[in-house]
Design an enzyme around this catalytic site. Structure first.
Site, short mmCIF file in Angstrom:
data_model
loop_
_atom_site.label_atom_id
_atom_site.label_comp_id
_atom_site.label_asym_id
_atom_site.label_seq_id
_atom_site.Cartn_x
_atom_site.Cartn_y
_atom_site.Cartn_z
N THR A 67 -1.27 0.79 -7.09
CA THR A 67 -1.32 -0.45 -6.31
C THR A 67 -2.66 -0.45 -5.58
OG1 THR A 67 -0.43 0.60 -4.36
CG2 THR A 67 1.16 -0.36 -5.89
N GLU A 119 4.80 -2.93 -8.86
CA GLU A 119 6.06 -2.15 -8.83
C GLU A 119 7.15 -2.77 -9.70
OE1 GLU A 119 4.21 -2.91 -6.25
OE2 GLU A 119 4.18 -1.32 -4.74
N LYS A 166 -6.30 -12.18 -0.96
CA LYS A 166 -6.42 -12.23 -2.42
C LYS A 166 -7.59 -13.11 -2.80
CE LYS A 166 -2.76 -10.59 -4.89
NZ LYS A 166 -1.80 -10.77 -5.97
N TRP A 176 -7.27 -7.81 -4.72
CA TRP A 176 -6.87 -7.52 -3.35
C TRP A 176 -8.07 -7.16 -2.48
CZ3 TRP A 176 -1.92 -7.99 -1.71
CH2 TRP A 176 -0.90 -7.91 -2.65
#
Ligand code: AMP
Length: 570
Positions: free
Chosen positions: A213, A358, A464, A469
């Site tokens: 992530t 995830e 974003k 990110w």
């Protein structure tokens, strides 16, 4: 949930769900389906599933020959290409773990990710050689760097070492290629290995791929997909009420192969023998339009920013790419205006999908059912859709109580399912995000009576930009390194081109008058250039919550009508 034994087992063959089976199926039954790849020199490489399977077999043999062990992580730093596709199947197929790494991350994050995963072999695109050369001195564990090109191209790239993709890396190339242990080109790496490989019968729960992530709070965390979860996810996203994939499709994943398995599209394409078009690093609207038009792409997938730009290209040309039927849009909320314009002006259906690293990533897709009232059906793309079979959702209040599915109550979105993470790779502590068999997404959502989910906000304050990110905390930490900055808050504000861009709000130390450019220069030493805030606004104080945290929700409200300075006028 505990498993209950009934005493009588079914009498079906025990056939594990494996990635090697996807590749073998594609090669055996859809061997001629085309695979097209945009190469670094802009030419198009052409192959098919049968060719891909033969090369993946050679690759698996080569990996075995250099001692890659079952369960070992093997990294890729690469754009979408057929060589990357070979890695997608060969690495998990032979029992190792494909670790896709986002080359756009800041070098510190890249180092952390490669070290944490324990990668010993890294495959990379020639354009990323400079980046690799800078990372290598602090990555002693990596003993082999394999460049996805042939010997002549590697010689050229090594000599040039200029075209580095990472914006912050353009200057200074560190120790150069000398730092890259075991440097070799991919074609030499494959040379001499047979075009067949005895793919092992693995446990379907074995790890197959790993994706970190983006570390919105703290360090990036590794999500470890299993063979089984990838196959089930591929099957689910192909369903008629999801992306409706078939052997008649030509699929273009604009979503990078380094991000959550390119949303599972390479695996789904193999499952159906669909043709695949892989765009390399050229993701500008005109290049994508030309590629879709030339190759007869029927379905493409990516973040809203990409499709906003492609919509403009379609308007300039006055038509859509000739065979394009539908676009999968996700990763960030699809602006209703985009779906409306694509439908009304060009007859293209938008499939709005929601998910996260995830959740493999696809958990919901927006499609109307026949009983959906016409007015709702017309606006269904304004929601993130319904869960696919295999995934379940709930929305809860602050005390964990389920909220009404009334389209009004909003709370944290929980998710669970066969392709939802149960823990993070290499983390001893359980993720705080796991709550009684549910994964707490950090997204705020509503569910309505139609079963549609709407993401209204995210509890994390991540920014974003163009589908990537940017951590607001890292921006703040970097700003605070400037001696005259007393307090700082970074928020994402709506930007016409990038979706969101960061703006920094600064409270100066009493008696000081820091300079905007000075603060940005200070931050630039800590992060990639595209992370830097587009504006710095000086304020006398910042709003805080009852627990003393910065209230970014309040700030976003305050600056809702903010307009970014025009380039050159800031
Ligand atoms: P990532 O793990 O980088 O794929 O990002 C996952 C996050 O992106 C989610 O938790 C959401 O906040 C956001 N996201 C993904 N898809 C959508 C969507 N269709 N609408 C709104 N937010 C989305």
């Amino acid at each position: 949930m505990t498993t209950v034994a009934t005493g009588l087992q079914g009498l079906m063959m025990d056939q594990p769900l494996l990635l090697s089976a996807l590749l073998e199926h594609a090669a055996r039954w859809h061997g001629n389906a085309p695979l097209v790849s945009r190469l670094p020199d802009a030419s198009l490489g052409r192959g098919d599933w049968s060719h891909c399977a033969r090369r993946a077999a050679r690759l698996a043999g080569a990996l075995q020959a250099v001692g890659v062990q079952p369960g070992e992580r093997v990294a890729t730093l690469a754009w979408n290409s057929t060589r990357h596709l070979e890695l997608y199947f060969a690495i998990p197929g032979m029992g190792a773990v494909l670790h896709t790494v986002n080359p756009r991350l800041f070098p510190e994050q890249l180092r952390h990710i490669l070290q944490h995963a324990g990668d010993r072999v890294v495959f990379l695109d020639p354009q990323l050689l400079g980046l690799a050369a800078r990372l290598a001195p602090s990555l002693a564990g990596v003993r082999r760097w394999v460049v996805l090109c042939d010997a002549a191209e590697l010689a050229l790239a090594a000599a040039g070492l200029a075209a580095v993709e990472h914006p912050a890396e353009a200057a200074g190339q560190g120790d150069g290629v000398a730092a890259l242990q075991g440097l070799q080109d991919y074609e030499s790496f494959l040379a001499g290995h047979p075009e067949t490989f005895a793919w092992p019968r693995l446990d379907e729960q074995a790890a197959a791929s790993l994706c970190y992530t983006s570390g919105t709070t703290g360090l990036p965390k590794g999500v470890l997909y299993s063979q089984r979860s990838i196959v089930l996810h591929a099957m689910a996203i192909s369903q008629p009420d999801a992306f409706c994939l078939s052997a008649r499709d030509t699929v273009l994943p604009v979503v990078p192969m380094f991000h959550v398995n390119a949303w599972g599209l390479p695996h789904a394409a193999a499952m159906h023998g669909a043709a695949l078009v892989l765009p390399g690093a050229r993701l500008d609207a005109d290049s994508l339009f030309a590629l879709m038009d030339g190759e007869g792409v029927t379905v493409a997938a990516g973040v809203p920013t990409v499709w906003l730009a492609v919509l403009e290209a379609m308007r300039r040309v006055g038509r859509a790419p000739r065979a394009l039927q539908r676009l999968v849009i996700g990763g960030a909320a699809c602006p209703p205006m985009l779906a409306d314009a694509l439908g009304a002006e060009f007859g293209i259906q938008v499939l709005h999908a929601w998910g996260m690293t995830e959740t493999s990533p696809v958990a919901t897709v927006a499609r109307a059912r026949h009983a959906t009232p016409a007015d709702v059906a017309a606006r269904v793309h304004e929601s993130q859709g319904r869960p696919l079979f295999g995934v379940d959702l709930e929305v809860v209040d602050g005390d964990g109580r389920a909220l009404a599915h009334d389209g009004a109550s909003q709370g944290e979105l929980l998710v669970r399912g066969a392709w939802v993470a149960s823990a993070y790779f290499g983390e001893t502590a359980q993720p705080g995000a796991l709550r009684e068999s549910w994964f707490a997404t950090g997204d705020v959502a509503q569910l309505d009576a139609e079963g549609l989910v709407r993401i209204t906000d995210r509890s994390k304050d991540v920014i974003k930009s163009g589908g990537e990110w940017i951590s607001s905390i890292e921006l703040e930490n970097a700003a605070l390194l400037h001696a005259d900055v007393q307090e700082a808050a970074a928020i994402g504000l709506a930007h016409p081109r990038w979706g969101e861009r960061p703006v920094l709000l600064v409270v100066a130390r009493p008696g000081s008058a820091p300079d905007r450019a000075d603060i940005l220069a200070c931050m630039a030493t800590r992060m990639a250039r595209w992370w830097l805030p587009d504006d710095v606004i000086f304020v006398s104080s910042l709003p805080h919550t009852a627990t003393g945290k910065l209230s970014k929700l309040t700030l976003r409200e305050q600056y809702r009508d903010y307009r970014f300075p025009e380039p050159g006028k800031s």
